[in-house]
Design an enzyme around this catalytic site. Structure first.
Site, mmCIF file in Angstrom:
data_model
loop_
_atom_site.group_PDB
_atom_site.id
_atom_site.type_symbol
_atom_site.label_atom_id
_atom_site.label_comp_id
_atom_site.label_asym_id
_atom_site.label_seq_id
_atom_site.Cartn_x
_atom_site.Cartn_y
_atom_site.Cartn_z
ATOM 1 N N ARG A 1 75.454 79.805 77.646
ATOM 2 C CA ARG A 1 76.899 79.592 77.695
ATOM 3 C C ARG A 1 77.147 78.088 77.778
ATOM 4 O O ARG A 1 76.443 77.370 78.490
ATOM 5 C CB ARG A 1 77.526 80.265 78.924
ATOM 6 C CG ARG A 1 77.721 81.762 78.800
ATOM 7 C CD ARG A 1 78.856 82.121 77.829
ATOM 8 N NE ARG A 1 79.102 83.554 77.765
ATOM 9 C CZ ARG A 1 78.502 84.387 76.912
ATOM 10 N NH1 ARG A 1 77.608 83.916 76.042
ATOM 11 N NH2 ARG A 1 78.781 85.675 76.909
ATOM 12 N N GLU B 1 84.596 76.482 73.529
ATOM 13 C CA GLU B 1 84.561 77.103 72.194
ATOM 14 C C GLU B 1 85.936 77.662 71.823
ATOM 15 O O GLU B 1 86.609 78.195 72.694
ATOM 16 C CB GLU B 1 83.566 78.273 72.175
ATOM 17 C CG GLU B 1 82.148 77.848 72.340
ATOM 18 C CD GLU B 1 81.218 79.048 72.516
ATOM 19 O OE1 GLU B 1 81.647 80.185 72.231
ATOM 20 O OE2 GLU B 1 80.088 78.843 72.932
ATOM 21 N N HIS C 1 77.959 79.639 67.886
ATOM 22 C CA HIS C 1 77.767 80.824 68.732
ATOM 23 C C HIS C 1 77.499 82.071 67.895
ATOM 24 O O HIS C 1 78.309 83.010 67.877
ATOM 25 C CB HIS C 1 78.980 81.035 69.649
ATOM 26 C CG HIS C 1 78.640 81.892 70.849
ATOM 27 N ND1 HIS C 1 79.350 81.859 72.025
ATOM 28 C CD2 HIS C 1 77.649 82.802 71.055
ATOM 29 C CE1 HIS C 1 78.816 82.712 72.887
ATOM 30 N NE2 HIS C 1 77.782 83.293 72.311
#
Lengths: 336, 331
Positions: free
Chosen positions: A246, A275, A293
């Protein structure tokens, strides 16, 4: 038996039929598709649209529809809700403590994501070791090697894994085939059978002695910014950072500084602090390999994850049991 | 008696100490010429007449061109050894050297790790379709719209290795750590391969990923062309870190455009540094600019190995890693 309705929030891409099959054991199937909003979802909850709701399917993708599962949202959901089956290995968008307090059990999808995430972790590590971005872009622009500089071999380098869970172990297994030495840090040392030859070290030692540092731990209040300026300062000069876990685990601004100063030679990142926004210092940097991602974005893994969520959902409805309950709740059960 | 000479064509970038240490055995010289025709003149001028050993790098081809029949026949008669720093030696006409009594060495084993690493990087990138998201992100568009197609996991897929030599075996170990099943084809079965041996046609027909790890020579040029593509599984992924001309690049672009080949990962090209426009235009393919062995560690090891060959040639006329055509000829 009281009503046991199931709700699907967002999309199912690869297991639509298996979701429909849940209708054979659930009293009713509800869907709240993409395109809705948090306000709309909350008001539908409060007006009793999801009557008899017992278990629901949500995902990291559908989080953009409903927003985080926090106190506000949990209060709005019908009191009959007992199970949240989440699609995703990470579940930092669900307040687990708040769920536990309300007697709601939560499952995630570990294991299913291990391979695909570790594969991307190794891809990013190899790319970062080769400092590949510059030549990768040059070749597409017709500049052949561009301002080419030599990279490094993984062989005989020390890979430090922070968070030796399923993904960390899959990463270690692959990295060993590349001739790397593996060390790791967890809150607790693993049993030897799961260590598979990896060396357990303190967090401090991991920072000081790793040539490549891979982050494979989950994000929570304690791990946010676990890697910041103070930690970079302790690392070897020219260290390589890989993050597929993360974004907020790393203080992104501190990483940008460390990349500029050369403290960090290169980095391979699949996740970012805000993000889909990316720190401009990373976008400008040539010594980083960046992916948007997509750690688990494979056909096989997406399908496996959806099926695992549905297996949890069915098990919840039929046996009031989750297959892959989040560890925070398992521990509390064990302590009772 | 004049001292024997070693002629270095190209640069030693990393192994300076080992190179300089050769000076106790021979004079170390470099050519004055900066292009092929001047080099041929220099060879014929008598200036290099004491040269016993030539040490050349892969990049030196830009200066002299290929060590073909013309060049080899122009070399001074004193030249008995050519030590090539690199695994692939298709720049050197071994037959022409053999005919003149010149022994040729390359540096095979030391490139295995770095090349197999690049190979695995390309397998992952091609299976997962990572070129597209890497590009959209850099353009400021995150994953792009429409979303990129989902990738494929290596786990459970069959990797067919064409050319199970040092690099192929090294790749096998790495690919197996990702859960791939490995089959291979060589001219003859290799008991040390520890993988299922299949015919070339069976390999083409049953592999999900095909990896080319064989040397380029007359027999392997365009080893993969129209006929071979037609035998492959639809949606196959092909990876090449060996030499570009092993694949018929025109045929490859057609197979990509038709969707027969889902993706490729290429480090080498038929006419490098020029790349087929159909490859550059394709967002699904992973392209690298021939950098398989371009790591500090590997470059240094290659230089050290070439220098060990030079030293062996000077000390007792024996080189550790004679090219197989000559090693086999000598029993």
């Amino acid at each position: 038996m009281s009503q046991r309705a199931a709700l699907l929030i967002g999309n199912i891409a690869h297991a639509r039929k298996e979701w429909q099959d849940v209708g054979q054991i659930a009293s009713k199937l509800y869907e709240y598709p993409e395109g809705g909003s948090r306000d709309d979802f909350l008001s539908k909850c409060k007006s009793g649209v999801f009557e008899g709701l017992f278990a629901l399917y949500r995902s990291n993708d559908s989080n953009k529809v409903t927003g985080n599962f926090n106190d506000e949202l949990l209060d709005a959901l019908p009191k009959s809700l007992k199970y949240i089956c989440h699609n995703g290995a990470g579940y930092d968008n669900i307040d687990i403590e708040a769920c536990t307090k309300r007697g709601i059990s939560v499952s995630s999808t570990p294991i299913a994501v291990n391979d695909a995430t570790a594969d991307v972790g190794i891809f990013l590590m190899l790319g970062a070791l080769r400092n590949i971005t510059q030549s990768f872009q040059a070749v597409r622009q017709g500049n052949w090697r561009g301002n080419f500089a030599l990279g490094h071999d993984p062989k005989n380098k020390t890979l430090g894994i922070l968070g030796m869970g399923g993904i960390g172990q899959a990463m270690a297994h692959r990295a060993k085939a590349f001739g790397m030495k593996i060390q790791y840090h967890n809150r607790r040392q693993l049993p030897a059978s799961e260590e598979d030859g990896a060396k357990y070290v303190t967090f401090e030692e991991l920072l000081k002695t790793s040539d490549v540092l891979s982050l494979n731990l989950s994000l929570n209040a304690k791990t946010r910014h676990i890697i910041g300026k103070a930690q970079f300062d302790k690392m070897k000069d020219g260290v390589i950072i890989v993050n597929t876990a993360r974004g907020p685990l790393i203080d992104e601004a501190a990483l940008v500084d460390a990349l500029k100063s050369g403290k960090v030679w290169t980095a391979g990142l699949d996740v970012f602090e805000e993000e889909p926004k990316i720190h401009p210092g990373l976008l400008e940097a040539e010594n980083v390999v960046l992916l948007p991602h997509i750690g688990t974005a494979t056909f096989e893994t997406q399908r496996d994850m959806e099926l695992l969520v549905l297996d949890n959902l069915k098990s919840a409805i039929k046996e009031e049991k989750l297959l892959t309950q989040v560890p925070e709740q398992q521990k509390e059960k064990a302590n009772i | 008696m004049k001292r024997q000479q070693v002629l270095l064509i190209g640069e030693i970038e990393h192994a300076h100490e080992s190179w300089n240490a050769l000076s106790t055995l021979a004079d170390l010289v470099t050519p004055k010429a900066r292009n092929r025709s001047d080099f041929l003149d220099e060879c014929r001028s008598g200036r290099l007449d004491e040269t016993r050993v030539i040490c050349r790098t892969f990049a030196s081809v830009e200066l002299t061109g290929r060590f073909d029949e013309e060049l080899v026949s122009a070399l001074p008669p004193s030249v008995k050894f050519v030590c090539h720093s690199g695994a692939g030696y298709d720049q050197v006409d071994v037959n022409a050297c053999t005919a003149r009594g010149i022994k040729v060495s390359n540096t095979p084993a030391v490139v295995n790790d770095a090349t197999a690493d690049t190979n695995m990087f390309l397998i992952l990138g091609a299976l997962r379709g990572l070129n597209r998201p890497m590009s959209t992100l850099r353009d400021g568009n995150w994953r792009g719209r429409p979303l990129p197609p989902l990738g494929r996991d290596p786990r459970g897929k069959t990797l067919g290795i064409v050319g199970m030599g040092g690099i192929g075996k090294n790749l096998k170990t790495k690919a197996e750590a990702f859960g791939m099943r490995v089959i291979y084809h060589n001219r003859t079965e290799d008991p040390a391969a520890d993988a299922e041996y299949v015919s070339f046609e069976d390999l083409l027909a049953t592999s999900d990923v095909i990896s080319l790890n064989l040397p380029l020579n007359e027999a392997t040029r365009h080893k993969i062309s129209h006929r071979e593509f037609e035998l492959m599984k639809e949606g196959v992924v092909i990876v090449n870190t060996a030499r570009g001309a092993i694949i018929d690049e025109d045929a490859l672009v057609q197979a990509l455009d038709s969707g027969l080949v889902a993706s490729v990962g290429l480090d080498v090209y038929e006419f490098e540094p020029s790349i087929h426009p159909g490859l550059i235009a394709n967002p699904n393919v992973m392209l690298l600019p021939h950098m398989g062995t371009w790591t500090v560690e590997c470059q240094k090891s290659m230089e050290e190995e070439a220098i060990r060959n030079v030293r062996g040639a000077l000390e007792n006329g024996k080189m550790r890693s004679l090219v197989p055509e000559q090693a086999n000829g000598h029993g």
